[in-house]
Design a protein around this motif. Structure first.
Motif, short mmCIF file in Angstrom:
data_model
loop_
_atom_site.label_atom_id
_atom_site.label_comp_id
_atom_site.label_asym_id
_atom_site.label_seq_id
_atom_site.Cartn_x
_atom_site.Cartn_y
_atom_site.Cartn_z
N TYR A 1 -2.49 -1.03 9.08
CA TYR A 1 -3.88 -1.47 9.23
C TYR A 1 -4.81 -0.45 8.57
O TYR A 1 -5.34 0.42 9.25
CB TYR A 1 -4.24 -1.60 10.71
CG TYR A 1 -3.31 -2.52 11.48
CD1 TYR A 1 -3.51 -3.90 11.47
CD2 TYR A 1 -2.26 -1.99 12.21
CE1 TYR A 1 -2.66 -4.73 12.17
CE2 TYR A 1 -1.41 -2.82 12.92
CZ TYR A 1 -1.60 -4.19 12.89
OH TYR A 1 -0.76 -5.00 13.58
N LEU B 1 -7.75 -0.64 7.55
CA LEU B 1 -9.14 -0.71 7.99
C LEU B 1 -9.33 -0.25 9.43
O LEU B 1 -10.45 -0.24 9.92
CB LEU B 1 -9.66 -2.15 7.86
CG LEU B 1 -9.90 -2.62 6.42
CD1 LEU B 1 -10.28 -4.09 6.41
CD2 LEU B 1 -10.99 -1.79 5.76
N MET C 1 -13.13 1.10 10.94
CA MET C 1 -13.66 0.25 12.00
C MET C 1 -13.83 1.04 13.28
O MET C 1 -14.84 0.91 13.98
CB MET C 1 -12.75 -0.96 12.23
CG MET C 1 -12.80 -1.99 11.13
SD MET C 1 -14.44 -2.67 10.85
CE MET C 1 -14.65 -3.60 12.37
#
Length: 41
Positions: free
Chosen positions: A16, A18, A22
């Motif tokens: 992941y 991102l 985030m």
């Protein structure tokens, strides 16, 4: 659930990419709201 709590884990970063930005954005918004509420008084 742990992959969202600890986004800096290397395996999570690979799966992941991102997750870390985030996480940083969410934490910065929470801190900004807390600071804003404290400064209103």
């Amino acid at each position: 659930m742990e992959k969202y709590i600890f986004p800096w884990d290397s395996q999570v970063m690979i799966n992941y990419p991102l997750a870390m930005p985030m996480f940083m954005i969410i934490m910065s918004i929470i801190l900004a709201v807390i600071s804003w509420i404290n400064n209103m008084e």
